[in-house]
Design an enzyme around this catalytic site. Structure first.
Site, mmCIF file in Angstrom:
data_model
loop_
_atom_site.group_PDB
_atom_site.id
_atom_site.type_symbol
_atom_site.label_atom_id
_atom_site.label_comp_id
_atom_site.label_asym_id
_atom_site.label_seq_id
_atom_site.Cartn_x
_atom_site.Cartn_y
_atom_site.Cartn_z
ATOM 1 N N HIS A 19 0.822 -1.208 0.000
ATOM 2 C CA HIS A 19 0.000 0.000 0.000
ATOM 3 C C HIS A 19 0.863 1.268 0.000
ATOM 4 C CE1 HIS A 19 -4.187 0.828 -0.113
ATOM 5 N NE2 HIS A 19 -4.412 1.080 1.151
ATOM 6 N N ASN A 63 -6.795 6.306 4.108
ATOM 7 C CA ASN A 63 -8.213 6.617 3.911
ATOM 8 C C ASN A 63 -8.558 8.088 4.083
ATOM 9 O OD1 ASN A 63 -8.287 3.875 3.619
ATOM 10 N ND2 ASN A 63 -9.644 3.491 5.341
ATOM 11 N N ASP A 88 -0.943 2.576 -5.376
ATOM 12 C CA ASP A 88 -0.908 1.144 -5.646
ATOM 13 C C ASP A 88 -2.198 0.754 -6.357
ATOM 14 O OD1 ASP A 88 -2.726 -0.285 -3.142
ATOM 15 O OD2 ASP A 88 -2.002 1.751 -2.823
ATOM 16 N N ASN A 109 -9.288 3.493 -1.451
ATOM 17 C CA ASN A 109 -9.792 4.431 -0.447
ATOM 18 C C ASN A 109 -9.014 5.741 -0.393
ATOM 19 O OD1 ASN A 109 -11.954 2.850 0.370
ATOM 20 N ND2 ASN A 109 -10.721 1.732 1.855
#
Length: 184
Positions: A19, A63, A88, A109
Site C-alpha cells: 500500500h 483513507n 498502488d 480508499n
C-alpha cells in the site's frame, strides 16, 4: 507549480508494504529524505527544469489522504491538471503500471478521499501494480503486507521508468506523460 503525491501510510510498521508504493516512488525520486512536516504530510519542494514541484507524502493514513492533498492545493493554488497522484493498484500485477486522468477511484480508499476533498476526479494517477496471481485473499492483509524479495526487485527495476514518467509530467504535461507511460 506541480504537485506530486505519493500515497501510503505513516509509521515503521507500514514501511515497504504494498500500500506504500507511492511513498517509495517519491522517496526514490527525491533521493534525499529531507522532508518537512506541513499540510498533515511530509513535503519537499524542488525546482526541476525551472518548474517548482511540491512532493507530498500524506501522513493522515491512506483513507484520509484527501485532507492533506486539499491543504497543499489550496495553499499554493495548484490547478488539478498539475496534480499527479502515485498509488498502488490491485488490478495490475506487480511490474505493471499505467497512467490515467479523470477516472473513478476504482475502489482505492486513498483516491476516494482525494476525489471527495477535491470534488473532482480530474487529476492524474500513476497506478502501480501490486497484485499477484493469488485469488481469494484478504485484501486488507495483502495490501498491508510486505513485498517479497522478488516483488521488490520488480518494483526497483521500474523506479527509473517512474522517474522518467514524473519528469515528463513536470516538463511536458499530463497527456505526454500518459502517452509515454502507456505505450512503453
Amino acid at each position: 507549480m506541480k504537485l506530486i503525491v505519493g500515497l501510503g501510510n505513516p509509521g515503521k510498521e507500514y514501511e515497504n508494504t504494498r500500500h506504500n508504493v507511492g511513498f517509495q516512488v517519491v522517496d526514490f525520486y527525491c533521493s534525499e529524505n529531507d522532508f518537512q512536516k506541513k499540510f498533515d504530510g511530509l513535503i519537499k519542494m524542488m525546482t526541476i527544469q525551472g518548474e517548482k514541484v511540491l512532493f507530498l507524502k500524506p501522513q493522515t493514513f491512506m483513507n484520509l489522504s484527501g485532507q492533506s492533498v486539499i491543504k497543499a492545493i489550496n495553499y499554493y493554488d495548484i490547478s488539478l491538471e498539475d496534480v499527479l497522484v502515485i498509488q498502488d493498484d490491485l488490478d495490475l500485477t506487480i511490474g505493471q503500471y499505467k497512467m490515467k486522468t479523470n477516472s473513478s477511484s476504482g475502489g482505492h480508499n486513498g483516491i476516494k478521499s482525494i476525489i471527495a476533498h477535491l470534488k473532482s476526479e480530474n487529476f492524474a494517477r500513476l497506478k502501480i501494480g501490486i497484485a499477484d496471481t493469488t485469488k481469494n485473499r484478504d485484501t486488507i492483509s495483502y495490501v498491508l503486507g510486505k513485498f517479497s524479495k522478488e516483488e521488490s526487485s520488480l518494483l526497483e527495476k521500474n523506479q527509473e521508468m517512474f522517474k522518467k514518467i514524473i519528469d515528463i509530467f513536470i516538463q511536458e504535461g499530463v497527456q505526454k506523460a500518459i502517452q509515454f507511460a502507456n505505450t512503453r
